[in-house]
Design a protein around this motif. Structure first.
Motif, PDB file in Angstrom:
ATOM      1  N   ARG A 268      -5.680   3.030  -5.158  1.00 43.07           N
ATOM      2  CA  ARG A 268      -5.977   4.164  -4.475  1.00 43.07           C
ATOM      3  C   ARG A 268      -7.433   4.239  -4.206  1.00 43.07           C
ATOM      4  O   ARG A 268      -8.015   4.979  -5.084  1.00 43.07           O
ATOM      5  N   GLU A 269      -7.752   3.572  -3.432  1.00 43.00           N
ATOM      6  CA  GLU A 269      -9.537   3.323  -3.278  1.00 43.00           C
ATOM      7  C   GLU A 269      -9.936   3.421  -1.590  1.00 43.00           C
ATOM      8  O   GLU A 269      -8.858   3.605  -1.008  1.00 43.00           O
ATOM      9  N   THR A 270     -11.277   3.296  -1.711  1.00 49.15           N
ATOM     10  CA  THR A 270     -11.654   3.188  -0.340  1.00 49.15           C
ATOM     11  C   THR A 270     -10.945   2.019   0.591  1.00 49.15           C
ATOM     12  O   THR A 270     -10.863   0.810  -0.223  1.00 49.15           O
TER      13      THR A 270
ATOM     14  N   ALA B 117       0.875  -1.197  -0.040  1.00 47.15           N
ATOM     15  CA  ALA B 117       0.054   0.017   0.120  1.00 47.15           C
ATOM     16  C   ALA B 117       0.848   1.323  -0.066  1.00 47.15           C
ATOM     17  O   ALA B 117       1.521   1.606   1.069  1.00 47.15           O
ATOM     18  N   PRO B 118       1.180   1.613  -1.329  1.00 45.05           N
ATOM     19  CA  PRO B 118       2.023   3.180  -1.367  1.00 45.05           C
ATOM     20  C   PRO B 118       1.457   4.310  -0.671  1.00 45.05           C
ATOM     21  O   PRO B 118       0.101   4.169  -0.477  1.00 45.05           O
ATOM     22  N   PRO B 119       2.392   4.948   0.092  1.00 46.07           N
ATOM     23  CA  PRO B 119       1.670   6.258   0.610  1.00 46.07           C
ATOM     24  C   PRO B 119       0.872   7.174  -0.567  1.00 46.07           C
ATOM     25  O   PRO B 119       1.123   7.129  -1.608  1.00 46.07           O
ATOM     26  N   TRP B 120      -0.317   7.687  -0.055  1.00 47.15           N
ATOM     27  CA  TRP B 120      -1.138   8.172  -0.750  1.00 47.15           C
ATOM     28  C   TRP B 120      -1.189   9.666  -0.574  1.00 47.15           C
ATOM     29  O   TRP B 120      -1.683  10.092   0.559  1.00 47.15           O
TER      30      TRP B 120
ATOM     31  N   ALA C   1       7.888   8.401   4.436  1.00 49.58           N
ATOM     32  CA  ALA C   1       6.855   7.251   4.014  1.00 49.58           C
ATOM     33  C   ALA C   1       7.269   6.811   2.754  1.00 49.58           C
ATOM     34  O   ALA C   1       7.425   5.634   2.458  1.00 49.58           O
ATOM     35  N   LEU C   2       7.345   7.679   1.771  1.00 49.98           N
ATOM     36  CA  LEU C   2       7.921   7.282   0.469  1.00 49.98           C
ATOM     37  C   LEU C   2       9.352   6.450   0.293  1.00 49.98           C
ATOM     38  O   LEU C   2       9.302   5.526  -0.379  1.00 49.98           O
TER      39      LEU C   2
ATOM     40  N   GLU D 147      -1.469  12.138   6.202  1.00 53.53           N
ATOM     41  CA  GLU D 147      -1.487  13.211   7.226  1.00 53.53           C
ATOM     42  C   GLU D 147      -0.465  12.920   8.240  1.00 53.53           C
ATOM     43  O   GLU D 147      -0.304  11.537   8.560  1.00 53.53           O
ATOM     44  N   VAL D 148       0.486  13.661   8.714  1.00 56.80           N
ATOM     45  CA  VAL D 148       1.299  13.465  10.108  1.00 56.80           C
ATOM     46  C   VAL D 148       0.220  13.255  11.084  1.00 56.80           C
ATOM     47  O   VAL D 148      -0.470  14.449  11.432  1.00 56.80           O
ATOM     48  N   ASN D 149       0.270  12.655  12.000  1.00 54.82           N
ATOM     49  CA  ASN D 149      -0.502  12.446  13.333  1.00 54.82           C
ATOM     50  C   ASN D 149       0.200  11.566  14.543  1.00 54.82           C
ATOM     51  O   ASN D 149       1.324  11.058  14.060  1.00 54.82           O
ATOM     52  N   GLU D 150      -0.533  11.264  15.607  1.00 53.47           N
ATOM     53  CA  GLU D 150       0.188  10.617  16.499  1.00 53.47           C
ATOM     54  C   GLU D 150       0.659   9.013  16.015  1.00 53.47           C
ATOM     55  O   GLU D 150       1.596   8.545  16.534  1.00 53.47           O
ATOM     56  N   ASP D 151      -0.315   8.610  15.335  1.00 50.31           N
ATOM     57  CA  ASP D 151      -0.065   7.045  14.824  1.00 50.31           C
ATOM     58  C   ASP D 151       0.903   7.028  13.652  1.00 50.31           C
ATOM     59  O   ASP D 151       1.655   6.132  13.376  1.00 50.31           O
TER      60      ASP D 151
END
Length: 109
Positions: free
Chosen positions: A79-81, A36-39, A56-57, A44-48
């Motif tokens: 790149r889908e749901t 699953a490539p970074p999209w 990420a790339l 977004e950068v967050n706590e997780d």
């Protein structure tokens, strides 16, 4: 994290030559691997996910390279749901039916 992800964190490869880490990845084989490539549109950068899109790339490219060096042909998720990605995966994997009360079928080593 999977074996390729962990092995790829050990450092840069040696120009495509086999190494102990790629040998380990080749030895402990999966039937199929998905990436699953970074999209960028939703990243977004967050706590997780504390690292940048650029990191990420780079990580994705390192993991992809480790799989390729180990002889895999990774399947890249669209790149889908999330439900669409799950459906995509289900169309790719062979489904094996077995009785859940018994142990799963043995896989060849």
């Amino acid at each position: 994290m999977n074996l390729a992800g962990a092995a790829s964190r050990l450092g840069p490869g040696d120009g495509g030559a086999r190494s102990p880490r790629t040998d380990a990845i080749a030895r402990f084989r999966y039937d199929m691997v998905f990436l699953a490539p970074p999209w960028p549109d939703i990243y977004e950068v967050n706590e997780d996910r504390p690292h940048s899109l650029e990191k990420a790339l780079r990580d994705y490219e390192r993991v992809q390279s480790a799989y390729l060096q180990a002889g895999y042909d990774p399947v890249v998720l669209p790149r889908e749901t999330v439900p669409a990605r799950a459906d995509f995966i289900l169309t790719k994997i062979p489904l094996i039916a077995f009785d859940l009360e018994q142990s799963p079928p043995n896989r060849p080593s």
